[in-house]
Design a protein around this motif. Structure first.
Motif, PDB file in Angstrom:
ATOM      1  N   GLU A 104     -11.514 -14.352  10.798  1.00 23.31           N
ATOM      2  CA  GLU A 104     -11.849 -14.251  12.222  1.00 23.31           C
ATOM      3  C   GLU A 104     -13.354 -14.395  12.441  1.00 23.31           C
ATOM      4  O   GLU A 104     -13.979 -13.513  13.026  1.00 23.31           O
ATOM      5  CB  GLU A 104     -11.373 -12.912  12.788  1.00 23.31           C
ATOM      6  N   PRO A 111      -0.401 -11.810  14.912  1.00 27.09           N
ATOM      7  CA  PRO A 111      -0.915 -10.654  15.641  1.00 27.09           C
ATOM      8  C   PRO A 111      -1.599  -9.666  14.697  1.00 27.09           C
ATOM      9  O   PRO A 111      -1.498  -9.781  13.482  1.00 27.09           O
ATOM     10  CB  PRO A 111       0.337 -10.029  16.256  1.00 27.09           C
ATOM     11  N   SER A 112      -2.272  -8.700  15.287  1.00 29.98           N
ATOM     12  CA  SER A 112      -2.994  -7.705  14.508  1.00 29.98           C
ATOM     13  C   SER A 112      -2.049  -6.967  13.561  1.00 29.98           C
ATOM     14  O   SER A 112      -0.937  -6.619  13.936  1.00 29.98           O
ATOM     15  CB  SER A 112      -3.652  -6.714  15.464  1.00 29.98           C
ATOM     16  N   GLY A 113      -2.517  -6.797  12.317  1.00 27.96           N
ATOM     17  CA  GLY A 113      -1.734  -6.030  11.349  1.00 27.96           C
ATOM     18  C   GLY A 113      -0.644  -6.817  10.654  1.00 27.96           C
ATOM     19  O   GLY A 113       0.161  -6.260   9.927  1.00 27.96           O
ATOM     20  N   CYS A 114      -0.618  -8.153  10.823  1.00 31.19           N
ATOM     21  CA  CYS A 114       0.474  -8.927  10.235  1.00 31.19           C
ATOM     22  C   CYS A 114       0.192  -9.306   8.788  1.00 31.19           C
ATOM     23  O   CYS A 114       1.050  -9.821   8.092  1.00 31.19           O
ATOM     24  CB  CYS A 114       0.734 -10.189  11.053  1.00 31.19           C
ATOM     25  N   GLY A 115      -1.038  -9.055   8.309  1.00 30.97           N
ATOM     26  CA  GLY A 115      -1.327  -9.326   6.905  1.00 30.97           C
ATOM     27  C   GLY A 115      -2.280 -10.491   6.668  1.00 30.97           C
ATOM     28  O   GLY A 115      -2.393 -10.978   5.543  1.00 30.97           O
ATOM     29  N   LYS A 116      -2.990 -10.922   7.687  1.00 29.66           N
ATOM     30  CA  LYS A 116      -3.905 -12.056   7.530  1.00 29.66           C
ATOM     31  C   LYS A 116      -5.074 -11.704   6.617  1.00 29.66           C
ATOM     32  O   LYS A 116      -5.372 -12.412   5.652  1.00 29.66           O
ATOM     33  CB  LYS A 116      -4.449 -12.494   8.901  1.00 29.66           C
ATOM     34  N   THR A 117      -5.729 -10.592   6.940  1.00 29.29           N
ATOM     35  CA  THR A 117      -6.868 -10.174   6.123  1.00 29.29           C
ATOM     36  C   THR A 117      -6.416  -9.873   4.696  1.00 29.29           C
ATOM     37  O   THR A 117      -7.100 -10.219   3.735  1.00 29.29           O
ATOM     38  CB  THR A 117      -7.541  -8.937   6.745  1.00 29.29           C
ATOM     39  N   THR A 118      -5.249  -9.262   4.584  1.00 31.35           N
ATOM     40  CA  THR A 118      -4.703  -8.964   3.263  1.00 31.35           C
ATOM     41  C   THR A 118      -4.578 -10.253   2.451  1.00 31.35           C
ATOM     42  O   THR A 118      -4.963 -10.299   1.274  1.00 31.35           O
ATOM     43  CB  THR A 118      -3.321  -8.295   3.403  1.00 31.35           C
ATOM     44  N   ALA A 155       2.204  -4.780   3.077  1.00 29.80           N
ATOM     45  CA  ALA A 155       1.270  -5.559   3.881  1.00 29.80           C
ATOM     46  C   ALA A 155       1.605  -7.042   3.790  1.00 29.80           C
ATOM     47  O   ALA A 155       1.398  -7.807   4.730  1.00 29.80           O
ATOM     48  CB  ALA A 155      -0.162  -5.309   3.418  1.00 29.80           C
ATOM     49  N   HIS A 207      -6.348 -14.628  15.416  1.00 22.99           N
ATOM     50  CA  HIS A 207      -5.151 -14.249  16.158  1.00 22.99           C
ATOM     51  C   HIS A 207      -5.144 -14.953  17.510  1.00 22.99           C
ATOM     52  O   HIS A 207      -4.357 -14.633  18.385  1.00 22.99           O
ATOM     53  CB  HIS A 207      -5.017 -12.728  16.295  1.00 22.99           C
ATOM     54  N   TYR A 254       0.890  -1.170   0.000  1.00 23.15           N
ATOM     55  CA  TYR A 254       0.000   0.000   0.000  1.00 23.15           C
ATOM     56  C   TYR A 254       0.919   1.209   0.000  1.00 23.15           C
ATOM     57  O   TYR A 254       1.384   1.626   1.045  1.00 23.15           O
ATOM     58  CB  TYR A 254      -0.886   0.014   1.242  1.00 23.15           C
TER      59      TYR A 254
END
Ligand SMILES: Nc1ncnc2c1ncn2[C@@H]1O[C@H](COP(=O)(O)OP(=O)(O)OP(=O)(O)O)[C@@H](O)[C@H]1O
Ligand SMILES: [Mg+2]
Lengths: 305, 375
Positions: free
Chosen positions: B178, B56-63, B37, B211, B32
């Motif tokens: 999640e 953890p949060s922000g590690c790129g899972k959703t991406t 990401a 997570h 981005y």
């Protein structure tokens, strides 16, 4: 604890019947100014107008109580009225379509792709013109669209045209442009309000389930913002049925809308005829509102339930 | 899985003897602007797997899920679904379906209409749509609620609708972001069991983002542990728990004690210096600075003066927490605090649970239960 003898005010402790009345009156007090306005400034004049519309204006321009349907018949018999009315409907319809066509993509873009702060700034910019008077804004458009207006001067300067254009001046296209300008913000605000509540991951979900983008728009977004679209239509379409200033100032004699004809009657002291025409418009608006109201209820059930 | 869509792109040049992976990422990168990401991730997900993306949060899972679902484009690299490169295929043409974190149910449609929507888009016959809708509502246990609107349902029920809606499409891969995040603990446990059952029943590949390490360990057949847009380790729950690839994985998956020190060769033996103490490590360890990692349940305590068994560290009991089915004892050693977990109900642990605060003990472990990590 004592119990109120008349039981008229269940919540009131130990109240005699007279003090109970006082209490009830006290509760209604805040609504009285509103009721007074509604009664004396709306219902009574409406009633007078309604009665007048069945009376007659005599040769001395006095309304006399001779009951007749001539004022209404005139609307259907003399071509001008029906023609102007239909033209008004077309104008209102076109402006509504234009306001939606500009407002919907704009609101969509705003809600989906810009931050809250940008949204607020832009919405403010849309509302700011309302801080100046309607008249000023319409006159400003004369300065833009007029014979020696900014538009013609620019077009002449860059050599697109030799003689000043007059299609936007004293004619229907000019009225259309100005009305669109004036009513677009209402449409935008109504659409924005309904789009803002929409969860855009639903569009992803729809595409995920095999819907093309246009299908996702049609089946998922559109039904959920229908209430906003209907509100936008009401905000634009109905006021235009009562528009007389813009056609007067921007349009010419041939650009009259139906409200101009009502005004003409009043200027000529033909109150009975004017009242009848106004009642016809009011009846039409009421009919439209009832139709819209129906769709409204369906939507409310769907979006809130 | 049959699709009537012609797959654009070339088929994978994979060995035909091997099963075609359900999902394959090859050097997948997503940027981005300046921010990365997803950073050069390569990953293979086999068909039928219950695959957990854990991090953890922000590690790129959703991406990662959004890339597979087709909602965002790759910056570089390749994405293959069932052996076909799908980099440029729009979401509605991909044979994967998503259960969104917020469910993204259509509020103006009933439960049945929600489930039927994807089938309608496929232009199935009315009878087929009705039949399949019924089948999948039954699968998730919502047969009786077909006529309700989503707003009239609890979070857990909405979750099931989202699940049925996605599964009814019979995708090659089901993506779940999640999905249990919004549920309370009890419901969460219940849905975990439920999801595992549904996975067994339909046999579809699940890619599940969480997570919550406990959730991942209990449900997954494969886990990929992510951090900062990269995959640190991929393996079965057992593998990542018992043999974490690095300190981050060890720390993120389960509780761990870390001892910083140096490996030294002492004759044929490898030993580990921790401050002034010396403990044994497995024979093949190379000399040099390292971190020794031991899970709390592998630690045991004995009297400070006892000398039987492997070498341990002298410690003092600083906290004893009774937690029902186990006791958690914190001890302080020269190398820092260590956490010891002793289960109840096994014969050898009884003595350990009776520790007193301030008591002098020796904390020890079997060499094969300690892992050396080098950074
Ligand atoms: N649209 C975007 N624009 C810029 N950066 C983004 C965007 N979406 C995600 N990121 C960044 O990419 C990184 C990975 O985000 P991602 O949503 O994949 O995290 P995640 O692992 O799903 O976290 P969480 O557990 O909080 O959901 C984050 O650092 C995030 O800030
Ligand atoms: Mg996420």
């Amino acid at each position: 604890m004592t119990v109120a003898s008349d039981g008229g005010v269940p919540s009131g402790p130990a109240a005699g019947s007279s003090s109970g009345l006082v209490k009830r009156f006290g509760r209604a007090l805040p609504a009285l100014p509103g009721l007074a306005v509604l009664l004396f400034l709306f219902l009574v004049p409406m009633a007078i107008m309604f009665v007048f519309s069945f009376w007659r204006t005599n040769n001395d321009f006095v309304v006399v109580p001779e009951w007749n349907l001539g004022n209404y018949a005139r609307f259907f018999v003399e071509g001008t009225y029906l023609r102007t009315f239909i033209k008004t409907l077309i104008m209102a319809g076109l402006v509504t379509v234009a306001a939606l066509a500009i407002g919907l993509p704009f609101a969509y873009f705003l809600v989906r792709y810009t931050g809250k702060l940008t949204q607020r700034v832009i919405l403010l910019a849309v509302i700011v013109p309302f801080w100046t008077s309607y008249l000023v804004r319409v006159y400003a458009w004369q300065a833009i669209l007029g014979e020696h207006g900014a538009l013609n001067q620019i077009l002449q300067a860059i050599g697109v045209i030799k003689v000043p254009l007059d299609i936007f001046n004293y004619d229907d296209p000019g009225v259309f442009v100005v009305l669109t300008y004036i009513y677009f913000p209402f449409a935008l605000l109504a659409l924005y309000a309904s789009l803002e509540k929409f969860d855009f991951t639903q569009l992803n979900a729809a595409q995920d389930l095999g819907a093309r983008p246009d299908q996702a728009f049609r089946h998922i977004l559109l039904p959920q913002i229908r209430a906003g679209i209907i509100t936008a239509c009401i905000f634009v379409f109905i006021p235009i049925l009562g528009e007389f200033l813009t056609p007067t100032l921007v349009g010419g004699a041939q650009s009259s809308l139906i409200a101009n004809l009502v005004l003409n009657f009043l200027r000529n002291d033909q109150f009975a005829e004017g009242a009848a025409l106004a009642i016809i418009i009011a009846a039409f608006v009421t009919a439209i509102m009832i139709v819209f109201r129906k769709s409204f209820r369906v939507e409310d059930v769907v979006t809130s339930g | 899985m049959v699709t009537n869509q012609p797959w654009p792109g070339r088929p994978a040049d994979s060995d035909l003897a091997e099963p075609v992976p359900a999902i394959e990422l090859r050097h997948a990168t997503k940027r981005y602007g300046e921010a990365v990401a997803l950073d050069d991730v390569s990953m293979v997900i086999q068909p039928g797997e219950f695959f957990c993306l854990l991090g953890p949060s922000g590690c790129g899972k959703t991406t990662t899920l959004n890339l597979i679902g087709g909602f965002i484009p790759l910056t570089s690299g390749d994405l293959l679904i069932e052996g076909h490169t799908v980099n440029d295929l729009p979401p509605h043409k991909r044979n994967v379906n998503t259960v969104f974190q917020s469910y993204a149910l259509f509020p103006h449609m009933t439960v049945a209409e929600n489930v039927a929507f994807g089938l309608r888009m496929e232009k199935l016959s009315k009878a087929d749509i009705a039949q399949r809708t019924r089948e999948y509502l039954e699968l998730v246990g919502l047969s009786g609620l077909a006529g309700r609107l989503p707003a009239q349902m609890s979070g857990g029920q909405q979750q099931r609708v989202a699940l049925a809606r996605a599964l009814a499409k019979r995708p090659a891969v089901l993506l779940l972001d999640e999905p249990l995040g919004a549920l309370d603990l009890k419901l969460r446990k219940q849905m975990q069991t439920e999801l595992a059952r549904i996975h067994r029943q339909v046999g579809t590949t699940f890619v599940f983002v969480t997570h919550d390490q406990e959730e991942a360990l209990s449900m997954a057949t494969q886990i990929a542990i992510m951090s900062n847009g990269t995959v640190l380790q991929q393996g079965s729950p057992r593998e990542v728990y018992d043999r974490p690839a690095n300190r981050f994985v060890a720390d993120f998956v389960g509780d761990t004690n870390f001892l910083a020190g140096t490996v030294r060769r002492d004759g044929g033996q490898a030993v580990f210096d921790v401050g002034s103490a010396v403990v044994d490590v497995q024979g093949d360890a190379e000399a040099g600075p390292a971190t020794l990692m031991i899970r709390p349940e592998f630690l045991a305590l004995r009297q400070g003066d006892a000398t039987d068994g492997p070498r341990g560290l002298t410690a003092r009991v600083v906290n004893v927490a009774f937690l029902g089915n186990h006791t958690r004892i914190t001890v302080s050693t020269a190398a820092g605090e260590m956490v010891v977990v002793r289960p109840h109900g096994t014969r050898d642990s009884t003595a350990d649970t009776q520790r007193e605060l301030g008591e002098e003990v020796c904390v020890w472990w079997r060499t094969e239960n300690a892992a050396l990590i080098r950074e």
